[in-house]
Design an enzyme around this catalytic site. Structure first.
Site, mmCIF file in Angstrom:
data_model
loop_
_atom_site.group_PDB
_atom_site.id
_atom_site.type_symbol
_atom_site.label_atom_id
_atom_site.label_comp_id
_atom_site.label_asym_id
_atom_site.label_seq_id
_atom_site.Cartn_x
_atom_site.Cartn_y
_atom_site.Cartn_z
ATOM 1 N N HIS A 158 -13.496 -16.764 -10.369
ATOM 2 C CA HIS A 158 -12.769 -15.566 -10.801
ATOM 3 C C HIS A 158 -11.341 -15.595 -10.282
ATOM 4 C CE1 HIS A 158 -14.351 -14.429 -6.844
ATOM 5 N NE2 HIS A 158 -13.565 -13.357 -6.814
ATOM 6 N N HIS B 97 -9.523 -13.706 -8.247
ATOM 7 C CA HIS B 97 -9.066 -13.272 -6.923
ATOM 8 C C HIS B 97 -8.373 -14.411 -6.172
ATOM 9 C CE1 HIS B 97 -11.726 -9.451 -6.474
ATOM 10 N NE2 HIS B 97 -10.515 -9.158 -6.886
ATOM 11 N N ASP C 271 -8.399 -15.375 -3.163
ATOM 12 C CA ASP C 271 -9.183 -16.197 -2.235
ATOM 13 C C ASP C 271 -10.068 -17.214 -2.977
ATOM 14 O OD1 ASP C 271 -10.693 -13.843 -2.975
ATOM 15 O OD2 ASP C 271 -12.119 -14.233 -1.369
ATOM 16 N N HIS C 272 -10.014 -17.209 -4.323
ATOM 17 C CA HIS C 272 -10.789 -18.172 -5.107
ATOM 18 C C HIS C 272 -9.928 -19.015 -6.052
ATOM 19 C CE1 HIS C 272 -14.720 -16.438 -3.938
ATOM 20 N NE2 HIS C 272 -13.930 -15.405 -3.682
ATOM 21 N N HIS D 219 -18.577 -7.975 -10.375
ATOM 22 C CA HIS D 219 -17.434 -8.153 -9.464
ATOM 23 C C HIS D 219 -16.075 -7.764 -10.064
ATOM 24 C CE1 HIS D 219 -15.581 -9.425 -5.804
ATOM 25 N NE2 HIS D 219 -14.926 -10.425 -6.360
ATOM 26 N N ASP E 167 -18.299 -14.677 -6.174
ATOM 27 C CA ASP E 167 -18.489 -13.310 -5.670
ATOM 28 C C ASP E 167 -19.247 -12.578 -6.763
ATOM 29 O OD1 ASP E 167 -16.866 -14.105 -3.613
ATOM 30 O OD2 ASP E 167 -15.191 -12.774 -4.095
ATOM 31 N N HIS F 28 -19.318 -6.400 -4.106
ATOM 32 C CA HIS F 28 -20.109 -7.531 -3.624
ATOM 33 C C HIS F 28 -21.519 -6.982 -3.448
ATOM 34 C CE1 HIS F 28 -16.838 -10.284 -2.574
ATOM 35 N NE2 HIS F 28 -16.169 -9.228 -2.163
ATOM 36 N N HIS G 167 -18.834 -17.810 1.997
ATOM 37 C CA HIS G 167 -18.093 -16.571 1.801
ATOM 38 C C HIS G 167 -18.650 -15.396 2.620
ATOM 39 C CE1 HIS G 167 -16.052 -13.261 -0.341
ATOM 40 N NE2 HIS G 167 -15.304 -14.142 -0.959
#
Ligand SMILES: [Zn+2]
Ligand SMILES: [Zn+2]
Length: 488
Positions: A70, A72, A74-75, A149, A170, A421, A443
């Site tokens: 996805h 975000h 952090d991904h 998510h 996530d 989440h 994660h």
């Protein structure tokens, strides 16, 4: 007697990021000579190269495919770096909505690791795929399934030489106002499950109660004459919060004179994306969409854009145009108050006990949002200049660095999780339903991950065949034997 295992029968798993932490997700899978990379994010509490996954620990030129779960940061936000600055030469896949949003998000995010030109020149290398469709690339099969998510978020089912691996990214399973929640792929025997462990074994209060508590907190701050700051990631969960606020304002005329601001450069652009992908959302939002379009048609107003064209929300490009008088609700990014608009408003509003900060996302260790949850007496001023900053306690400068001006924190701080989440029970339920003999946890901060691991191991007491649970640290290579010839 243990028979020696042919390395060709082992699955290799390696976390380059997101191992015993939340942030910079990046995992490597190797089996039967095929290599898959899952996600390429940055760490929100770090800067520069330190925010990247440990790319030096693995030869990226050997990766066949890279799947992005996805949009975000952090991904996904290390992807331009991977494509422009490393020897990676595999193929990259993400869902259509992820790709559409990724384009704007990366352009909007500031990093010294790559330029806008790096982003734009590598963007065309990304291949977009639909949910529930299976693709075969150099004998690797993969299928994206909805993960809840945020819009476009996918779980990937991966198949290499008969071995089936499910990566959740996530994910969420609660009733959302706009997203389809994650489901276990039906009729498929999964060998390895790689799942997030963000909330460990913690339990969320039910969604309806959480919404009521959130609105009580927001209106409570407004009723005492305060301003409400809601730090959010630029888009994704912000849209869900806007749906909740807009709906509440529609039903409570007494608040309609109080403005709700959505401070994002991306507000307009992402409204178009959200309108385009209504078909990828749940029945609730589709119904709302039909109702709003019918209303607009009756009113002869074809400019209206359905449920994403909020009735009580105004977009705010920057703080120069912001008339900071009286009560208001501001949703501003970044979500963890590291810098930018949300941080500037925090520094401005923190000294008054009438104001309130309402945190709805997951706060990563080392960020200001996490610090705020401990209700500090004062916070360092990094956005407002020294002379403008209200007089407060000065930083101690224990390491001899220049003293930072400190701002007293008297505003209230409350947290309600709308991070989407799974909580401990939802995750456990999903893991049990998937029933994979091997589970790899990623994660999650170490303490949360370990609690979930213990809980899952305790379930083994009643099982004839025990589930193997792994929680590898970054750069710690796992080798898991799969002796059964899966190709048969
Ligand atoms: Zn996420
Ligand atoms: Zn994440």
């Amino acid at each position: 007697i243990e028979e020696p295992i042919d390395p060709a029968d082992e699955l290799m798993f390696l976390c380059l990021g997101g191992g015993n932490e939340v942030g910079r997700s990046c995992h490597i899978l190797q089996y039967k000579g095929k290599t898959i990379m899952l996600d390429a994010g940055q760490h929100p509490a770090r800067d520069g190269l330190a925010a990247l996954p440990y790319f030096d620990e693995f030869d990226l030129s050997t990766v066949d495919i890279l799947l992005i779960s996805h949009f975000h940061l952090d991904h996904a936000s290390a992807l331009p770096y991977v494509l422009a600055k490393t020897n990676f030469r595999g193929r990259v896949f993400m869902t259509h909505p992820t790709k559409a949003i990724y384009k704007w998000l990366i352009q909007d995010s500031r990093t010294a690791l790559y330029t806008e030109a790096d982003h734009l020149s590598t963007f065309s290398q990304i291949e977009a795929v639909d949910f529930n469709t299976t693709h075969t690339v150099s004998s690797i099969r993969f299928t994206p399934y909805p993960a809840g998510h945020v819009l476009g978020a996918a779980m990937f089912l991966i198949e290499i030489a008969g071995l089936k691996i499910l990566f959740t990214g996530d994910y969420s399973r609660e009733d959302d106002r706009h997203l389809v929640s994650a489901e276990v792929p039906r009729g498929i025997k999964i060998d390895v499950l790689i799942t997030e462990s963000t909330y460990g074994i913690a339990t969320h209060i039910p969604r309806a109660e959480r919404e009521t508590a959130l609105m009580k907190s927001v209106t409570g701050i407004l009723n005492r004459g305060g301003r409400v700051l809601m730090p959010v990631f630029a888009l994704g969960r912000a849209q869900e919060l806007l749906l909740i606020l807009d709906d509440y304002w529609a039903r409570h005329a007494e608040f309609q004179r109080i403005p709700i601001y959505y401070a994002s450069n991306l507000a307009r652009k992402c409204m178009v994306v959200y309108q385009t992908y209504v078909s990828a959302m749940n029945d609730n939002i589709k119904r709302l969409f039909r109702e709003r379009m019918a209303e607009a048609e009756q009113a002869g107003d074809t400019e209206k854009g359905g449920p994403w064209d909020f009735r009580f929300v105004r977009s705010l490009k920057n703080l120069e145009r912001f008339d900071d008088v009286g009560g208001c609700v501001v949703l501003a990014s970044p979500g963890m108050l590291q810098s930018g608009i949300s941080r500037e408003l925090l520094e401005r509003w923190a000294p008054s006990d009438r104001n309130g900060v309402v945190i709805t996302g997951y706060s990563v260790e080392g960020t200001m949002a996490k610090q705020m949850s401990h209700e500090p007496e004062s916070i360092p001023a990094i956005m407002t200049n020294r002379s403008a900053a209200p007089v407060g306690r000065r930083g101690l400068g224990v390491h001899g660095e220049a003293e930072k001006p400190m701002i007293p924190r008297r505003c209230s701080v409350q947290e309600f999780s709308f991070a989407a989440h799974v909580d401990g029970q939802e995750n456990q339920g999903f893991i049990e339903e998937v029933a994979a003999p091997v589970v790899i946890l990623v994660h999650g901060e170490k303490h949360n991950m370990m609690r979930l691991k213990s809980k899952l191991l305790s379930l083994n007491n009643d099982k004839a065949v025990k589930t193997k649970i792994f929680s590898p640290a970054n750069t710690e290579e796992l080798r898991i034997p799969f002796k059964v010839d899966k190709t048969a």
